[in-house]
Design a protein around this motif. Structure first.
Motif: not given
Length: 431
Positions: A108, A178-179, A181-183, A195, A197, A280, A283, A310
């Motif tokens: 990310i 960040d959230v 991009c995680m989605k 992942v 960042n 993963r 996440v 986090w």
């Protein structure tokens, strides 16, 4: 009549020969030639004399000529062919080992300025088996946003976030980016394993192979990396008082110090770095668990929530890959903080911005010795020699570790032996 026919045949023959000659000239112009030893590409900054210690061959009087000097102006060209872009910007075009191919990573990148830095960071971490989500700040200039779109259009495993935030320093919007991009990443076809960042002023120290091996080491194989400790009393104001974002500007207290309620589910709040390496499964937990969603909602009016969110979740025993006793372990970032001068480092050789060192060339020995995953921060405008040197040092290491033949287009610079005036283009000589 016969004379006319002969004239016609002669004309067609001449026309055919002309077409063949013109085609040959065109194709020759399109095919990249070997770099010429007369000083490298036009406009290239030579490597500083202080950089020679980090590059092979310097003890033999060799010189390095850079081939890549106009990154930003190149990307801003709106009429680029993708194959040319990937070649001319020296992106690696195939996995460099089976070990890396079998352990794809997700990245990310949260960016808002310095297009050149973004391109150089992205190509340094880029390999075809990984996947990259780039969050572009909604307040970034339109020209910048369009340039990033052109770049990712040419990289099949890179994309911009489907939802863009107007990011405010120390605000919830930074965490939300960040959230977002995680989605997007969980919907990717790439079966990434962990992942990481990044921000636009980071640069890697470890190669992709070293990242894979580090994350698969005994200590970190099934664990998240979120360095941090129980929130110190001196940091209590961040989560005990209410804050609001002045959009795109700064974060301010609400009222005259309005107090917040306790964290949901009686969670112990931790304080740490905003940077991480997450499994993963973790996440998925972040995106699906009611506990994680409640903590995210509670964090909306806190100060710099990415520095507690986090690490707090990673200290929940039930969270996948949790690291309850991790403390500050995890070599994620090499950062020179002003208040650690004389203790952790020997001072900033560049300049401090918000008490973080913007690295100068003389900071590189410390960065390389620490061997963290990444180093933060760099500026291409104020201390360009530091980035030039670290970038070439890193590319040399990446290609030296490769298990596949090295393509000439992957090289950022070529070593010239001043004694023989010849180029060293083979992988063994270049690296």
């Amino acid at each position: 009549m016969l004379q006319l026919g002969g004239t016609k045949c002669s004309f067609l023959l001449c026309l055919g020969i002309s077409i063949v000659i013109c085609s040959a000239i065109y194709l020759r112009a399109r095919v990249p030639t070997e770099p010429q030893p007369q000083g490298g590409s036009l406009g290239c900054r030579p490597f500083s004399n202080n950089c020679r210690a980090f590059l092979p061959g310097s003890e033999e009087g060799a010189e390095w000529h850079r081939h890549d000097c106009q990154v930003e102006s190149y990307i801003l060209n709106s009429h680029l062919d993708c194959s040319d872009l990937i070649r001319d910007l020296h992106f690696i075009t195939r996995p460099l080992s089976l070990e890396e191919e079998s352990y794809p990573l997700a990245f990310i990148l949260t960016v808002h300025k310095e297009l050149e830095l973004l391109v150089r960071l992205l190509r340094a971490i880029y390999t075809p088996q990984n996947v990259y989500c780039i969050h572009v700040d909604a307040k970034s200039p339109r020209e910048y946003q369009e340039a990033v779109q052109r770049l990712v259009h040419c990289l099949p495993n890179a994309f911009t976030s489907s939802r863009s935030e107007t990011v405010t320093y120390a605000g919830f919007s930074r965490l939300q980016a960040d959230v977002n991009c995680m989605k997007d990443l969980v919907r990717s076809k790439v079966r990434w394993r962990k992942v990481v960042n990044l921000c636009g002023q980071d640069f890697p120290v470890k190669s992709n192979l070293e990242l894979v091996r580090y994350m698969q080491s005994k200590l970190w194989r099934d664990r998240n990396m979120t360095p941090g400790v129980k929130q110190p009393k001196t940091m209590g104001y961040r989560t005990q008082l209410q804050y609001m974002e002045i959009v795109g500007s700064h974060v301010a207290q609400k009222g005259k110090g309005l107090k917040k309620g306790p964290p949901p589910h009686r969670l112990q709040v931790y304080f740490g770095t905003a940077y991480y390496a997450l499994t993963r499964d973790f996440v998925n937990f972040v995106l699906e668990s009611p506990l994680a969603r409640d903590l995210l909602e509670w964090s909306k009016d806190t100060f710099s929530p990415d520095e507690h969110y986090w690490v707090t979740l990673n200290h929940i025993k039930e969270a996948p890959g949790s690291n309850i006793d991790g403390g500050w372990s995890g070599a994620i970032r090499a950062i020179k903080w002003r208040d650690q001068e004389g203790k952790v480092h020997n001072g900033c050789k560049g300049r401090y911005v918000r008490d973080i060192c913007i690295y100068g060339l003389e900071d590189l020995p410390w960065i390389i010795e620490r061997n963290s995953m990444f180093a933060n921060k760099f500026e291409s405008s104020t201390f360009p020699e530091a980035l030039d040197c670290l970038e070439q040092w890193h590319k040399n290491k990446v290609l030296r570790q490769a298990m596949v033949p090295i393509q000439p287009s992957w090289l950022l610079a070529t070593m010239v032996n001043s004694n023989t005036s010849s180029y060293c283009n083979s992988s063994s000589q270049t690296l």
